[in-house]
Motif scaffolding. Structure first.
Motif, short mmCIF file in Angstrom:
data_model
loop_
_atom_site.label_atom_id
_atom_site.label_comp_id
_atom_site.label_asym_id
_atom_site.label_seq_id
_atom_site.Cartn_x
_atom_site.Cartn_y
_atom_site.Cartn_z
N ARG A 187 0.82 -1.21 0.00
CA ARG A 187 0.00 0.00 0.00
C ARG A 187 0.85 1.27 0.00
O ARG A 187 0.43 2.30 -0.50
CB ARG A 187 -0.91 0.02 1.21
CG ARG A 187 -1.96 -1.03 1.19
CD ARG A 187 -3.03 -0.73 2.21
NE ARG A 187 -4.01 -1.81 2.27
CZ ARG A 187 -4.97 -1.98 1.39
NH1 ARG A 187 -5.10 -1.14 0.40
NH2 ARG A 187 -5.81 -2.98 1.51
N LEU A 188 2.03 1.20 0.58
CA LEU A 188 2.86 2.39 0.72
C LEU A 188 3.48 2.86 -0.59
O LEU A 188 4.00 3.96 -0.66
CB LEU A 188 3.96 2.12 1.76
CG LEU A 188 3.45 1.86 3.17
CD1 LEU A 188 4.61 1.57 4.10
CD2 LEU A 188 2.63 3.03 3.68
N ALA A 241 5.56 11.79 -1.72
CA ALA A 241 6.76 11.87 -0.89
C ALA A 241 7.95 12.43 -1.65
O ALA A 241 8.82 13.06 -1.05
CB ALA A 241 7.11 10.49 -0.33
N MET A 242 7.98 12.23 -2.96
CA MET A 242 9.08 12.79 -3.75
C MET A 242 8.91 14.29 -4.00
O MET A 242 9.89 15.02 -4.06
CB MET A 242 9.22 12.05 -5.08
CG MET A 242 9.84 10.68 -4.93
SD MET A 242 10.30 9.91 -6.47
CE MET A 242 8.74 9.71 -7.29
N ILE A 244 -3.68 6.84 2.87
CA ILE A 244 -2.89 5.65 2.52
C ILE A 244 -2.18 5.12 3.77
O ILE A 244 -2.21 3.92 4.05
CB ILE A 244 -1.89 5.98 1.41
CG1 ILE A 244 -2.62 6.42 0.15
CG2 ILE A 244 -0.99 4.79 1.12
CD1 ILE A 244 -1.73 7.04 -0.91
N ILE A 245 -1.58 6.01 4.52
CA ILE A 245 -0.86 5.61 5.72
C ILE A 245 -1.83 5.11 6.79
O ILE A 245 -1.56 4.13 7.49
CB ILE A 245 0.01 6.76 6.23
CG1 ILE A 245 1.12 7.05 5.21
CG2 ILE A 245 0.60 6.46 7.58
CD1 ILE A 245 1.91 8.29 5.46
N MET A 246 -2.97 5.77 6.90
CA MET A 246 -3.99 5.31 7.87
C MET A 246 -4.48 3.90 7.53
O MET A 246 -4.62 3.05 8.41
CB MET A 246 -5.16 6.29 7.89
CG MET A 246 -6.20 5.97 8.89
SD MET A 246 -5.72 6.35 10.56
CE MET A 246 -6.13 8.07 10.62
N ASN A 247 -4.72 3.65 6.26
CA ASN A 247 -5.15 2.33 5.81
C ASN A 247 -4.07 1.29 6.09
O ASN A 247 -4.36 0.18 6.54
CB ASN A 247 -5.49 2.38 4.33
CG ASN A 247 -6.25 1.17 3.87
OD1 ASN A 247 -6.55 0.28 4.64
ND2 ASN A 247 -6.57 1.15 2.60
N TYR A 248 -2.82 1.65 5.84
CA TYR A 248 -1.70 0.73 6.10
C TYR A 248 -1.61 0.40 7.59
O TYR A 248 -1.46 -0.77 7.97
CB TYR A 248 -0.40 1.37 5.61
CG TYR A 248 0.84 0.69 6.12
CD1 TYR A 248 1.22 -0.56 5.64
CD2 TYR A 248 1.64 1.29 7.08
CE1 TYR A 248 2.35 -1.19 6.12
CE2 TYR A 248 2.77 0.67 7.54
CZ TYR A 248 3.13 -0.56 7.07
OH TYR A 248 4.25 -1.18 7.54
N LEU A 249 -1.71 1.41 8.45
CA LEU A 249 -1.60 1.16 9.89
C LEU A 249 -2.75 0.32 10.41
O LEU A 249 -2.55 -0.57 11.24
CB LEU A 249 -1.53 2.48 10.64
CG LEU A 249 -0.23 3.27 10.48
CD1 LEU A 249 -0.34 4.62 11.14
CD2 LEU A 249 0.94 2.49 11.05
#
Length: 154
Positions: free
Chosen positions: A69-70, A77-78, A117-122
């Motif tokens: 997912r990340l 991020a770039m 995206i990060i919330m879903n990953y966590l």
């Protein structure tokens, strides 16, 4: 960056290396943050589905890893360091306010597009504690957002 930080940056007088905005101009400047939000929503509409993680899973013999997912955070991020550099250089060299607004738009677009995206990953990493993970992430984001104004120079 919050609304209070915008006031500190753009309402400072021109003699103090600020932009000298009045309250109406500052309110209009915050439209840049809304534009960044809409850009993030458009990015999430096209990249937010699971096509990238699922294609990586198929490439790895259908073995799922949460880290797939990340990969969707790569583009934001770039560009985030470039956006921060643009915003900071417009403040340091007192460039036109449009450059400052462009930096603000891009910072918000990059930052906000990474949050879901990060919330879903966590939540996927800790499925038994998804509500606690979501609450901790929300409290962290709120704390960082509110504490930003304490570190701004007087």
């Amino acid at each position: 960056m919050s609304y209070v930080l915008d006031i500190l940056l753009v309402e400072t007088s021109i003699s103090e290396e600020g932009y000298g905005f009045n309250s109406n101009q500052t309110a209009a400047f915050t439209i840049s943050q809304w534009i960044g939000l809409f850009i993030a929503e458009i990015y999430e509409h096209f990249v937010g589905d699971d096509s990238i993680p699922l294609s990586l899973c198929r490439r790895n013999k259908n073995i799922w890893k949460q880290e797939y997912r990340l990969y969707r955070t790569a583009a934001p991020a770039m560009i985030l360091p470039i956006c921060l550099g643009l915003f900071a250089s417009s403040l340091q060299y007192h460039l036109h306010w449009v450059v400052l607004a462009l930096g603000s738009v891009l910072i918000f677009a990059a930052g906000i597009s990474m949050v879901p995206i990060i919330m879903n990953y966590l939540c996927e990493c800790f499925p038994a504690h998804a509500s606690e993970t979501s609450a901790i992430m929300s409290v962290h984001r709120l704390g960082v957002g509110l504490s930003t104004t304490f570190f701004a120079p007087p």
